[in-house]
Design an enzyme around this catalytic site. Structure first.
Site, PDB file in Angstrom:
ATOM      1  CD  GLU A  16       7.037 -14.688  -7.824  1.00 27.99           C
ATOM      2  OE1 GLU A  16       6.058 -14.325  -6.859  1.00 27.99           O
ATOM      3  OE2 GLU A  16       7.373 -13.952  -8.630  1.00 27.99           O
ATOM      4  N   GLY A  39      -4.887 -12.054  -2.532  1.00 28.86           N
ATOM      5  CA  GLY A  39      -4.404 -11.170  -3.611  1.00 28.86           C
ATOM      6  C   GLY A  39      -5.501 -10.417  -4.117  1.00 28.86           C
ATOM      7  CB  CYS A  72     -18.499  -3.115  15.106  1.00 29.23           C
ATOM      8  SG  CYS A  72     -17.035  -2.730  14.094  1.00 29.23           S
ATOM      9  CG  HIS A  88      -0.420   0.305  -4.452  1.00 28.28           C
ATOM     10  ND1 HIS A  88      -1.344  -0.617  -3.911  1.00 28.28           N
ATOM     11  CD2 HIS A  88       0.224  -0.202  -5.407  1.00 28.28           C
ATOM     12  CE1 HIS A  88      -1.048  -1.707  -4.569  1.00 28.28           C
ATOM     13  NE2 HIS A  88      -0.185  -1.533  -5.403  1.00 28.28           N
ATOM     14  CB  THR A 104     -10.548  -8.450   3.670  1.00 28.03           C
ATOM     15  OG1 THR A 104     -10.262  -7.234   3.826  1.00 28.03           O
ATOM     16  CG2 THR A 104     -11.898  -8.586   4.642  1.00 28.03           C
ATOM     17  CB  THR A 156      -0.935  -0.088   1.348  1.00 27.57           C
ATOM     18  OG1 THR A 156      -1.514  -1.038   1.306  1.00 27.57           O
ATOM     19  CG2 THR A 156      -1.918   1.252   1.302  1.00 27.57           C
TER      20      THR A 156
HETATM   21  P1  NAD Z   1       3.428  -8.228  -4.909  1.00 25.50           P
HETATM   22  O1  NAD Z   1       2.759  -7.531  -5.949  1.00 25.50           O
HETATM   23  O2  NAD Z   1       4.786  -7.868  -4.060  1.00 25.50           O
HETATM   24  O3  NAD Z   1       3.559  -9.876  -4.880  1.00 25.50           O
HETATM   25  C1  NAD Z   1       2.995 -10.665  -5.888  1.00 25.50           C
HETATM   26  C2  NAD Z   1       3.600 -11.757  -6.495  1.00 25.50           C
HETATM   27  O4  NAD Z   1       2.926 -12.615  -7.362  1.00 25.50           O
HETATM   28  C3  NAD Z   1       4.925 -11.186  -7.282  1.00 25.50           C
HETATM   29  O5  NAD Z   1       6.305 -11.611  -6.825  1.00 25.50           O
HETATM   30  C4  NAD Z   1       4.664 -11.544  -8.603  1.00 25.50           C
HETATM   31  O6  NAD Z   1       6.042 -11.860  -9.324  1.00 25.50           O
HETATM   32  C5  NAD Z   1       4.044 -12.830  -8.398  1.00 25.50           C
HETATM   33  N1  NAD Z   1       2.972 -13.315  -9.668  1.00 25.50           N
HETATM   34  C6  NAD Z   1       2.716 -12.546 -10.637  1.00 25.50           C
HETATM   35  N2  NAD Z   1       2.163 -13.135 -11.603  1.00 25.50           N
HETATM   36  C7  NAD Z   1       1.863 -14.190 -10.969  1.00 25.50           C
HETATM   37  C8  NAD Z   1       1.479 -15.789 -11.627  1.00 25.50           C
HETATM   38  N3  NAD Z   1       0.728 -15.765 -12.510  1.00 25.50           N
HETATM   39  N4  NAD Z   1       1.371 -16.746 -10.823  1.00 25.50           N
HETATM   40  C9  NAD Z   1       2.082 -16.566  -9.715  1.00 25.50           C
HETATM   41  N5  NAD Z   1       2.725 -15.582  -9.217  1.00 25.50           N
HETATM   42  C10 NAD Z   1       2.469 -14.405  -9.817  1.00 25.50           C
HETATM   43  O7  NAD Z   1       2.094  -8.254  -3.552  1.00 25.50           O
HETATM   44  P2  NAD Z   1       2.210  -8.471  -2.022  1.00 25.50           P
HETATM   45  O8  NAD Z   1       2.587  -7.330  -1.289  1.00 25.50           O
HETATM   46  O9  NAD Z   1       3.024  -9.752  -1.944  1.00 25.50           O
HETATM   47  O10 NAD Z   1       0.858  -8.891  -1.992  1.00 25.50           O
HETATM   48  C11 NAD Z   1       0.272  -9.966  -2.270  1.00 25.50           C
HETATM   49  C12 NAD Z   1      -1.346  -9.658  -2.990  1.00 25.50           C
HETATM   50  O11 NAD Z   1      -2.303  -9.335  -1.587  1.00 25.50           O
HETATM   51  C13 NAD Z   1      -1.491  -8.443  -3.606  1.00 25.50           C
HETATM   52  O12 NAD Z   1      -2.227  -8.530  -4.638  1.00 25.50           O
HETATM   53  C14 NAD Z   1      -1.967  -7.390  -2.614  1.00 25.50           C
HETATM   54  O13 NAD Z   1      -2.990  -6.268  -3.152  1.00 25.50           O
HETATM   55  C15 NAD Z   1      -2.859  -8.371  -1.629  1.00 25.50           C
HETATM   56  N6  NAD Z   1      -3.295  -7.697  -0.057  1.00 25.50           N
HETATM   57  C16 NAD Z   1      -4.627  -8.168   0.085  1.00 25.50           C
HETATM   58  C17 NAD Z   1      -4.988  -7.860   1.307  1.00 25.50           C
HETATM   59  C18 NAD Z   1      -6.258  -8.336   1.798  1.00 25.50           C
HETATM   60  O14 NAD Z   1      -6.611  -7.658   2.798  1.00 25.50           O
HETATM   61  N7  NAD Z   1      -7.037  -8.869   1.103  1.00 25.50           N
HETATM   62  C19 NAD Z   1      -3.908  -7.340   2.184  1.00 25.50           C
HETATM   63  C20 NAD Z   1      -2.677  -6.999   1.798  1.00 25.50           C
HETATM   64  C21 NAD Z   1      -2.266  -7.384   0.385  1.00 25.50           C
HETATM   65 ZN    ZN Z   2     -17.813  -0.880  12.275  1.00 23.24          ZN
END
Ligand code: NAD
Ligand code: ZN
Length: 349
Positions: A199, A267, A103, A47, A292, A44
Site C-alpha cells: 500500500e 479491485g 438467477c 463517485h 463481484t 460508490t
Molecule cells: P480505495 O480507492 O479507497 O483503495 C484502494 C487502495 O489501493 C488505496 O489505499 C490506494 O492507495 C491503494 N493503491 C493504489 N495503487 C496501489 C499499488 N500500486 N499497489 C498497492 N496499493 C495501491 O478503494 P476501496 O473502496 O478500498 O475499494 C477497493 C477496490 O475494490 C476499488 O477498485 C473498488 O472499485 C473495488 N470494488 C469492487 C467491487 C466488486 O464487486 N468487484 C465492490 C466494491 C469495490
Molecule cells: Zn436475475
C-alpha cells in the site's frame, strides 16, 4: 413520527451534494421503512459525490445517497410478510430479478438485471429510509450498528478472501483502502499467515498494521515482489488478493504469487490492463477468481457469524464517526483524500 427529515441528497448533476429537509417516505408494496441507526460511506457514494463519468451516466438527481446501513423497521408496506416492526436489519445492495438465467441457477450475485440500492433509487443517508423487503437481512439484536452497517462491504471482502482455502496460507493483499482493510481482518480471522500488505499511503499502511497485517510494504519505495520473496524464502505467496484496482499492483501480485497459487480480484481497474498473461497466469497454472458483489445470502451468513465470533478487528477500520449528517462534506473530502478507513454516520433522533 416526524414528517420531515434531513438527508444527504445529490441535488444537481455536478460535484458535491446537499443536506436538505425531505419528506419521510411511505413504504410501498414490498417495502419497509427503517429508522437508520448507522450508515457508512462506500467508494460508490464518493463517485456519485464527485460526479465522475460513471455517475453521470447512471444517477438521476435529485436522489438520496447511500446504501450501507443498519436500521430498525418502523413501518411495513403492503404485502410484506417476512419482516415486522422492530426487526433490526441491514440491506443487500443488489436488487436481483429472480428470473434471468443467472438467477435460475441461484447465482444471484451475477443477475443480469441487477438494480442497485442507493444508485438506481433513493438511499439511506437520512434519518429514515425505504428498503425493499427482498433485500433486507435480519441482524441479531446484540450486533453494534456500526458493525452491522459494514456487512455489505465486508461481504465483498469475505467473497474475495474466502473464494479458496486461506487458513495457514501466505497471502499478499494489494491496496489497504476500506475494502482491503476489511480483507486483512477477514484473512487474519480465517488463519492466513503471513499476511503481507502492499500500500503506497503511509496512513493506510499504519492502519493495515493496526488491523493485523504481519508485514507492510510501500510499493513506491520498495519492490513488493522482492519483499514477498524475501518473506516467503523465495517461494512466493499461496494467495494473492487484489483490492487496489491499480494495474501495477495486479502485475506485481501475479509475479509474487507461487505457481498454482490462487488469485482473487476485487479491485476495479480504470482502463484495460496489459500484462504477460502467458508467463504470469497460464504457465504458472494460477487459479484466478473474479469477485463481484456478494453471494446472496450465503455470504451474509458468513459475514454475520464472523462479526458475532468477535474475531474481526473492525474498530481500527472505522476511523471516523459522525453524529448526524451536518459535517458530511468534511467526511467526503477526508475520504477523497484517502485519509480515512470506513466513515460511519449515526443519524440524530
Ligand atoms: P480505495 O480507492 O479507497 O483503495 C484502494 C487502495 O489501493 C488505496 O489505499 C490506494 O492507495 C491503494 N493503491 C493504489 N495503487 C496501489 C499499488 N500500486 N499497489 C498497492 N496499493 C495501491 O478503494 P476501496 O473502496 O478500498 O475499494 C477497493 C477496490 O475494490 C476499488 O477498485 C473498488 O472499485 C473495488 N470494488 C469492487 C467491487 C466488486 O464487486 N468487484 C465492490 C466494491 C469495490
Ligand atoms: Zn436475475
Amino acid at each position: 413520527m416526524a414528517e420531515k427529515m434531513p438527508a444527504i441528497v445529490k441535488t444537481k448533476p455536478a460535484y458535491g451534494a446537499e443536506l436538505v429537509e425531505v419528506d419521510v417516505p411511505k413504504p410501498g408494496p414490498g417495502e419497509v421503512l427503517i429508522r437508520v441507526l448507522a450508515t457508512s460511506i462506500c467508494g460508490t457514494d464518493l463517485h456519485i459525490y464527485e460526479w465522475n463519468e460513471w455517475a453521470q451516466s447512471r444517477i438521476k438527481p435529485p436522489q438520496i445517497m447511500g446504501h450501507e446501513v443498519a436500521g430498525e423497521v418502523v413501518e411495513v408496506g403492503p404485502g410484506v410478510d417476512t419482516l415486522e416492526v422492530g426487526d433490526y436489519i441491514s440491506a443487500e445492495t443488489h436488487i436481483v430479478c429472480g428470473k434471468c438465467y443467472a438467477c435460475q441457477r441461484g447465482q444471484y450475485h451475477v443477475c443480469q438485471n441487477t438494480k442497485i440500492f442507493g444508485v438506481d433509487m433513493d438511499g439511506v443517508f437520512a434519518t429514515y429510509a425505504i428498503v425493499p423487503a427482498q433485500n433486507a437481512w435480519k441482524n441479531p439484536k446484540g450486533m453494534k450498528p456500526e458493525y452491522a452497517t459494514l456487512q455489505e462491504p465486508l461481504g465483498n471482502a469475505v467473497d474475495t478472501v474466502l473464494s479458496g482455502p486461506i487458513a495457514g496460507r501466505s497471502t499478499l493483499i494489494t491496496g489497504a483502502g476500506p475494502l482491503g482493510l476489511l480483507g486483512i481482518t477477514v484473512a487474519k480471522a480465517s488463519g492466513a499467515y503471513p499476511v503481507i500488505v502492499s500500500e503506497p499511503s503511509e496512513f493506510r499502511r499504519e492502519l493495515a498494521k493496526k488491523v493485523g497485517a504481519d508485514y507492510v510494504v510501500n510499493p513506491i519505495e520498495e519492490d513488493p515482489v522482492k519483499f514477498v520473496m524475501d518473506v516467503t524464502d523465495g517461494k512466493g505467496v499461496d494467495v494473492f488478493l487484489e483490492f487496489s484496482g491499480a494495474p501495477k499492483a495486479l502485475e506485481q501480485g501475479l509475479k509474487a504469487v507461487t505457481p498454482a497459487g490462487r488469485v482473487s480480484l476485487l479491485g476495479l481497474f480504470p482502463r484495460e490492463v496489459t500484462f504477460d498473461i502467458n508467463n504470469l497466469v497460464i504457465f504458472k497454472a494460477l487459479e484466478v477468481h473474479g469477485i463481484t458483489g456478494r453471494h446472496i445470502w450465503n455470504t451474509w451468513i458468513t459475514v454475520s457469524r464472523l462479526i458475532q465470533s468477535g474475531k474481526l478487528n473492525l474498530d481500527p477500520i472505522i476511523t471516523h464517526k459522525y453524529r448526524g449528517f451536518d459535517d458530511f462534506e468534511e467526511a467526503f473530502e477526508l475520504m477523497r483524500a484517502g485519509k480515512t478507513g470506513k466513515v460511519v454516520f449515526f443519524p440524530k433522533e
